[in-house]
Enzyme design. Structure first.
Site, PDB file in Angstrom:
ATOM      1  N   ASP A   1       0.869  -1.172   0.000  1.00 12.13           N
ATOM      2  CA  ASP A   1       0.000   0.000   0.000  1.00 12.13           C
ATOM      3  C   ASP A   1       0.909   1.226   0.000  1.00 12.13           C
ATOM      4  O   ASP A   1       2.132   1.108  -0.157  1.00 12.13           O
ATOM      5  CB  ASP A   1      -0.978  -0.032   1.185  1.00 12.13           C
ATOM      6  CG  ASP A   1      -0.319   0.196   2.534  1.00 12.13           C
ATOM      7  OD1 ASP A   1       0.928   0.314   2.616  1.00 12.13           O
ATOM      8  OD2 ASP A   1      -1.057   0.270   3.544  1.00 12.13           O
ATOM      9  N   HIS A   2       0.336   2.404   0.187  1.00 15.45           N
ATOM     10  CA  HIS A   2       1.123   3.635   0.167  1.00 15.45           C
ATOM     11  C   HIS A   2       2.217   3.656   1.232  1.00 15.45           C
ATOM     12  O   HIS A   2       3.277   4.228   1.018  1.00 15.45           O
ATOM     13  CB  HIS A   2       0.195   4.847   0.329  1.00 15.45           C
ATOM     14  CG  HIS A   2      -0.627   4.794   1.575  1.00 15.45           C
ATOM     15  ND1 HIS A   2      -1.752   3.986   1.687  1.00 15.45           N
ATOM     16  CD2 HIS A   2      -0.491   5.423   2.767  1.00 15.45           C
ATOM     17  CE1 HIS A   2      -2.271   4.138   2.890  1.00 15.45           C
ATOM     18  NE2 HIS A   2      -1.533   4.997   3.564  1.00 15.45           N
TER      19      HIS A   2
ATOM     20  N   THR B   1       3.177  -1.032   8.710  1.00 12.90           N
ATOM     21  CA  THR B   1       3.751  -1.874   9.765  1.00 12.90           C
ATOM     22  C   THR B   1       4.013  -3.304   9.305  1.00 12.90           C
ATOM     23  O   THR B   1       4.754  -4.030   9.957  1.00 12.90           O
ATOM     24  CB  THR B   1       2.809  -1.958  10.979  1.00 12.90           C
ATOM     25  OG1 THR B   1       1.584  -2.578  10.559  1.00 12.90           O
ATOM     26  CG2 THR B   1       2.545  -0.592  11.581  1.00 12.90           C
TER      27      THR B   1
ATOM     28  N   ILE C   1       1.702  -5.456   9.453  1.00 15.60           N
ATOM     29  CA  ILE C   1       0.737  -6.252  10.220  1.00 15.60           C
ATOM     30  C   ILE C   1      -0.546  -6.490   9.429  1.00 15.60           C
ATOM     31  O   ILE C   1      -0.940  -7.643   9.210  1.00 15.60           O
ATOM     32  CB  ILE C   1       0.428  -5.583  11.580  1.00 15.60           C
ATOM     33  CG1 ILE C   1       1.696  -5.521  12.441  1.00 15.60           C
ATOM     34  CG2 ILE C   1      -0.669  -6.361  12.310  1.00 15.60           C
ATOM     35  CD1 ILE C   1       1.556  -4.634  13.677  1.00 15.60           C
TER      36      ILE C   1
ATOM     37  N   HIS D   1      11.582 -23.456   8.888  1.00 12.42           N
ATOM     38  CA  HIS D   1      10.622 -24.183   9.722  1.00 12.42           C
ATOM     39  C   HIS D   1       9.191 -24.136   9.216  1.00 12.42           C
ATOM     40  O   HIS D   1       8.446 -25.098   9.390  1.00 12.42           O
ATOM     41  CB  HIS D   1      10.642 -23.646  11.152  1.00 12.42           C
ATOM     42  CG  HIS D   1      11.973 -23.806  11.822  1.00 12.42           C
ATOM     43  ND1 HIS D   1      12.219 -23.334  13.087  1.00 12.42           N
ATOM     44  CD2 HIS D   1      13.127 -24.369  11.401  1.00 12.42           C
ATOM     45  CE1 HIS D   1      13.465 -23.605  13.421  1.00 12.42           C
ATOM     46  NE2 HIS D   1      14.038 -24.228  12.414  1.00 12.42           N
TER      47      HIS D   1
ATOM     48  N   HIS E   1       8.659 -30.322  10.904  1.00  9.99           N
ATOM     49  CA  HIS E   1       8.164 -29.082  10.324  1.00  9.99           C
ATOM     50  C   HIS E   1       7.061 -29.362   9.303  1.00  9.99           C
ATOM     51  O   HIS E   1       6.082 -28.608   9.226  1.00  9.99           O
ATOM     52  CB  HIS E   1       9.302 -28.284   9.706  1.00  9.99           C
ATOM     53  CG  HIS E   1      10.334 -27.869  10.713  1.00  9.99           C
ATOM     54  ND1 HIS E   1      10.016 -27.196  11.872  1.00  9.99           N
ATOM     55  CD2 HIS E   1      11.672 -28.062  10.753  1.00  9.99           C
ATOM     56  CE1 HIS E   1      11.110 -26.982  12.572  1.00  9.99           C
ATOM     57  NE2 HIS E   1      12.135 -27.498  11.912  1.00  9.99           N
TER      58      HIS E   1
END
Length: 143
Positions: A7-8, A66, A68, A97, A133
């Protein structure tokens, strides 16, 4: 082929990542965004996730302010394992993993020099293939 999306808040860092990929002659496809104009990160997370799930691209790199929100969105798709990384150790570990197929970063969190090192680590670390794993990834993918 590497799928790129941002995004921006991640636009400027994506430009640095593109330079790195071009220098290393690593093919990529840019799924946007294309400017600093405010936009919504789910659009680009979805485009990159679909590119991987459809077999158009092998791995992806997503960047928002971020990292996130864009990683949360990508992880809504079964078969996507997006890892938010701000250091090389995490990028290496998630490939070894978790066989992560998307690297997420925060354009307002990670500087360009470190980001390039994280991308390099992520792209050049293979999945370990260890049974424990594989078993854990299978558990992630099932309800």
């Amino acid at each position: 082929m590497i799928a790129l999306g941002c995004d921006h808040g991640g636009y400027e860092l994506k430009q640095e990542i593109k330079k790195y990929l071009e220098e290393k002659e690593i093919p990529y496809k840019d799924y946007g965004c294309d400017s600093l104009q405010s936009t919504d990160y789910p659009i680009y997370a979805k485009r990159v996730a679909h590119a991987i799930l459809d077999g158009e691209c092998e791995k992806g790199i997503l960047i928002c302010g971020t990292g996130i929100g864009i990683s949360i969105t990508a992880n809504k798709f079964k078969g996507i394992r997006a890892a938010l990384c701000s250091d090389c150790f995490s990028a290496e570990a998630t490939r070894l993993h978790n066989d992560a197929n998307i690297l997420a970063m925060g354009g307002r969190v990670v500087g360009p020099g470190l980001a390039v090192k994280i991308v390099d680590t992520f792209l050049n670390t293979p999945f370990s293939g260890e049974e424990r794993h594989k078993r854990r990834i299978e558990q992630m993918e099932t309800d």
